[in-house]
Design an enzyme around this catalytic site. Structure first.
Site, short mmCIF file in Angstrom:
data_model
loop_
_atom_site.label_atom_id
_atom_site.label_comp_id
_atom_site.label_asym_id
_atom_site.label_seq_id
_atom_site.Cartn_x
_atom_site.Cartn_y
_atom_site.Cartn_z
N HIS A 1 42.62 33.56 42.55
CA HIS A 1 42.04 32.32 41.95
C HIS A 1 42.78 31.30 42.29
O HIS A 1 42.22 29.94 42.44
CB HIS A 1 41.99 32.43 40.24
CG HIS A 1 41.17 33.28 39.63
ND1 HIS A 1 39.82 32.93 39.87
CD2 HIS A 1 41.12 34.25 38.68
CE1 HIS A 1 39.03 33.37 39.02
NE2 HIS A 1 39.61 34.39 38.39
N CYS B 1 35.70 39.14 35.45
CA CYS B 1 36.39 37.97 35.40
C CYS B 1 35.67 36.72 34.23
O CYS B 1 34.36 36.58 34.14
CB CYS B 1 36.15 37.16 36.73
SG CYS B 1 37.11 35.53 36.89
N LEU B 2 36.75 36.15 33.56
CA LEU B 2 36.21 35.36 32.54
C LEU B 2 35.41 33.99 32.96
O LEU B 2 34.29 33.45 32.54
CB LEU B 2 37.27 34.61 31.72
CG LEU B 2 38.04 35.99 30.98
CD1 LEU B 2 39.35 35.29 30.11
CD2 LEU B 2 37.21 36.39 30.07
N GLN C 1 40.90 28.30 36.19
CA GLN C 1 39.78 28.65 35.36
C GLN C 1 39.67 27.75 33.97
O GLN C 1 38.96 27.88 33.28
CB GLN C 1 40.12 30.33 34.84
CG GLN C 1 39.96 31.03 35.98
CD GLN C 1 40.17 32.65 35.46
OE1 GLN C 1 41.03 33.24 35.57
NE2 GLN C 1 39.01 33.34 35.04
N HIS D 1 44.02 39.71 41.39
CA HIS D 1 42.96 38.90 41.13
C HIS D 1 43.35 37.56 40.74
O HIS D 1 42.79 36.58 41.20
CB HIS D 1 42.17 39.70 40.06
CG HIS D 1 40.91 39.00 39.24
ND1 HIS D 1 39.84 39.65 39.36
CD2 HIS D 1 40.69 37.78 38.86
CE1 HIS D 1 38.86 38.59 38.89
NE2 HIS D 1 39.68 37.65 38.47
N GLU D 2 44.33 37.25 39.94
CA GLU D 2 44.60 36.02 39.63
C GLU D 2 45.20 35.23 40.63
O GLU D 2 44.99 34.02 40.53
CB GLU D 2 45.74 36.01 38.52
CG GLU D 2 45.28 36.88 37.08
CD GLU D 2 43.67 36.31 36.42
OE1 GLU D 2 43.26 35.12 36.84
OE2 GLU D 2 42.88 37.28 36.30
N GLY E 1 43.80 38.59 32.25
CA GLY E 1 44.37 37.57 33.10
C GLY E 1 43.61 36.46 32.93
O GLY E 1 42.50 36.39 32.81
NI NI Z 1 39.05 35.94 37.14
#
Ligand code: NI
Length: 174
Positions: free
Chosen positions: A140, A94-95, A51, A136-137, A46
């Site tokens: 963000h 998480c990226l 991000q 999670h997204e 995701g």
């Molecule tokens: Ni993340």
């Protein structure tokens, strides 16, 4: 398609609230395609607008397993409209917090309303990894990271570990 730069902590954009998208136009569709490409390149499941430095309420996810065919979902202005009482614990990464993982409790199932890349209203009922990824997204987009759910002790340990890896990488590159 263009691969975008992934912002990592402590970039302030990760802590800001993304704005609703008013017009779902071809620019938004292009951005979603770029985000998907960026997510696949980073081996993530995701990615949210913040991000990639965009304060727009945009999310892409693909929770298909390695042996399954891709299942990309592009979401504009996603919001959780219903969720289970029950929660499940999942080991999240998480990226924007590269290669650090921790257990987080999330709702087991969610219903998410959103617009697709054509501006059409859609709903998705999700469970399993997809439910976790969507929560999670969407977090963000509100400037929330999975480490916020950890105890201070666990969070500090994770952040110290990340810093240590970054220092080592810098030293190796010198
Ligand atoms: Ni993340």
């Amino acid at each position: 398609m263009t691969k975008l730069t992934i912002y990592e902590i402590p970039e302030p954009v990760l802590r800001q609230k993304a704005e609703p998208v008013e017009n779902v136009d071809s620019t938004i569709a292009k951005t979603l395609a770029d985000m998907l490409e960026t997510m696949y390149a980073g081996h993530g499941v995701g990615l949210a607008g913040n991000q990639v430095g965009l304060l727009q309420r945009l999310v892409v996810v693909d929770c298909a397993g390695e042996d399954e065919k891709p299942n990309p979902i592009k979401l504009v202005n996603p919001r959780i409209i219903a969720h289970s009482e029950d929660k499940v614990c999942h080991n999240e990464g998480c990226l924007s917090i590269p290669k650090e993982y921790a257990d987080v409790d999330r709702y087991e199932t969610v219903i998410v309303a959103y617009q697709d890349e054509y501006g059409q209203n859609q709903q998705i009922a999700a469970d399993g990894l997809l439910a976790v990824a969507l929560q999670h997204e969407i977090d963000h987009l509100d400037g929330i990271l999975f480490i916020d759910y950890l105890s201070k002790l666990k969070r500090d340990k994770l952040l110290r570990h990340l810093e240590k890896k970054r220092r080592q990488k810098m030293e190796e590159e010198q």
